[in-house]
Scaffold this motif. Structure first.
Motif, PDB file in Angstrom:
ATOM      1  N   VAL A 190       0.839  -1.202   0.000  1.00 32.47           N
ATOM      2  CA  VAL A 190       0.000   0.000   0.000  1.00 32.47           C
ATOM      3  C   VAL A 190       0.873   1.251   0.000  1.00 32.47           C
ATOM      4  CG1 VAL A 190      -1.935  -1.141   1.146  1.00 32.47           C
ATOM      5  CG2 VAL A 190      -0.184   0.012   2.536  1.00 32.47           C
ATOM      6  N   HIS A 191       0.263   2.416  -0.220  1.00 32.72           N
ATOM      7  CA  HIS A 191       0.990   3.674  -0.338  1.00 32.72           C
ATOM      8  C   HIS A 191       0.662   4.583   0.855  1.00 32.72           C
ATOM      9  CE1 HIS A 191       1.609   3.437  -4.997  1.00 32.72           C
ATOM     10  NE2 HIS A 191       1.735   2.262  -4.410  1.00 32.72           N
ATOM     11  N   PRO A 192       1.597   4.767   1.781  1.00 38.43           N
ATOM     12  CA  PRO A 192       1.331   5.632   2.939  1.00 38.43           C
ATOM     13  C   PRO A 192       0.820   7.032   2.590  1.00 38.43           C
ATOM     14  CG  PRO A 192       3.277   4.318   3.359  1.00 38.43           C
ATOM     15  CD  PRO A 192       2.887   4.055   1.926  1.00 38.43           C
ATOM     16  N   PRO A 193       1.322   7.710   1.536  1.00 39.83           N
ATOM     17  CA  PRO A 193       0.769   9.036   1.236  1.00 39.83           C
ATOM     18  C   PRO A 193      -0.725   9.008   0.922  1.00 39.83           C
ATOM     19  CG  PRO A 193       2.846   8.705   0.086  1.00 39.83           C
ATOM     20  CD  PRO A 193       2.466   7.384   0.648  1.00 39.83           C
ATOM     21  N   VAL A 194      -1.182   7.977   0.218  1.00 42.49           N
ATOM     22  CA  VAL A 194      -2.604   7.864  -0.111  1.00 42.49           C
ATOM     23  C   VAL A 194      -3.412   7.542   1.143  1.00 42.49           C
ATOM     24  CG1 VAL A 194      -4.314   6.647  -1.526  1.00 42.49           C
ATOM     25  CG2 VAL A 194      -2.044   7.131  -2.459  1.00 42.49           C
TER      26      VAL A 194
END
Length: 298
Positions: A190-194
């Motif tokens: 997964v993408h922490p910024p999103v």
């Protein structure tokens, strides 16, 4: 007994489905009556099928059953997820379900949160596959497990645009959810910024305090960006699990749990996303045991 001409299922289904809208239920909860519901029932030719002594809770259940048989729309799927998965497999004490959850530029139909996150994208018989690839791409950035729940008529189309790590489910004619393919865990990518952008201010501040001891000592204008930078330094798995812990609290209050279990089965999905206050919830629950002749007036 019905008076007047009844429309066909294909023409009145979309209109009748509006009975489960926030507009109708807010009218009932705030005013004790719903002119909009009367308009919907008259428009669809259903109004005079209901005896004035029918309880409001029974009317909702009867309309829901009709929709399930003849017009299985998105709300029917959401309610099935709420009934069969949230309440049937899990417990309200340990699990929350959110609807219309922000995921990048998309909104997830339903997200179930317990020890992990599972998203359910609904593709009913009336939906196209046009946005599915983009939706799944967005969900990959936030959620651990992704499921597409669909109808038998749409299954081959869904298979054609989903990878083997995406779960497939069918809502059957027996009102059960049949798993065609189990989803795989993908939270490590997964993408922490999103994820950060899906959080509320109090939620990301709670995570920052947990992992970094305190929120940054910066001006209010810099707080968002400073917290975002810290959050994005977390590994995907840690960021995901932290998101699950804080977002679960959105649907975990005792008041909401009590409301969910008090409404008729046909209103479970609505109750999960309800914005009604305590007084409105109380009035609505009382109204459900009222004869429709007393609350469905113009």
């Amino acid at each position: 007994m019905m008076h007047g001409k009844k429309k066909t299922a294909s023409t009145c289904g979309p209109a009748l489905a509006r009975i489960f809208s926030a507009a109708v239920i807010d009218e009932l909860a705030l005013k004790g009556r719903s002119p909009l519901a009367v308009c919907i029932l008259k428009e669809t030719g259903q109004f005079w099928e209901f005896d004035p002594t029918t309880l409001l809770r029974d009317l909702f259940d009867q309309v829901y059953e009709w929709l399930f048989r003849t017009y299985r729309n998105e709300y029917i799927y959401k309610n099935a997820i709420a009934r069969k998965i949230l309440l049937g497999v899990h417990s309200l004490n340990t699990t929350s379900m959110l609807t219309e959850f922000r995921a990048g530029r998309c909104k997830a139909d339903a997200v179930v949160l317990n020890g992990t996150s599972t998203v359910y994208e609904i593709k009913s018989a009336y939906d196209s596959m046009e946005r599915l690839t983009r939706q799944i791409a967005a969900y990959r950035q936030l959620f651990d497990e992704i499921n597409v729940i669909t109808s038998d008529s749409q299954l081959d189309k869904v298979v054609g645009v989903t990878g083997n790590d995406i779960g497939l489910m069918l809502l059957t004619d027996r009102n059960t959810i049949h798993t065609v393919r189990e989803p795989m865990s993908i939270k490590r990518t997964v993408h922490p910024p999103v994820i950060f952008d899906s959080l509320r201010k109090n939620e990301y501040e709670q995570i920052i305090k947990e992992y970094f001891g305190a929120v940054p000592k910066v001006s209010n204008a810099r707080m968002y960006q400073s917290c975002r930078e810290l959050f994005c330094s977390l590994s995907p798995t840690i960021a995901h699990d932290a998101m699950v812990r804080v977002i679960k609290k959105r649907g975990s209050s005792k008041r909401l749990r009590d409301f969910i279990v008090s409404v008729p089965e046909s209103l479970t999905a609505f109750s999960l996303s309800s914005k009604l206050g305590v007084a409105e919830q109380t009035r609505f629950l009382q109204l459900l045991n009222t004869e429709i002749g007393n609350c469905l007036v113009g």
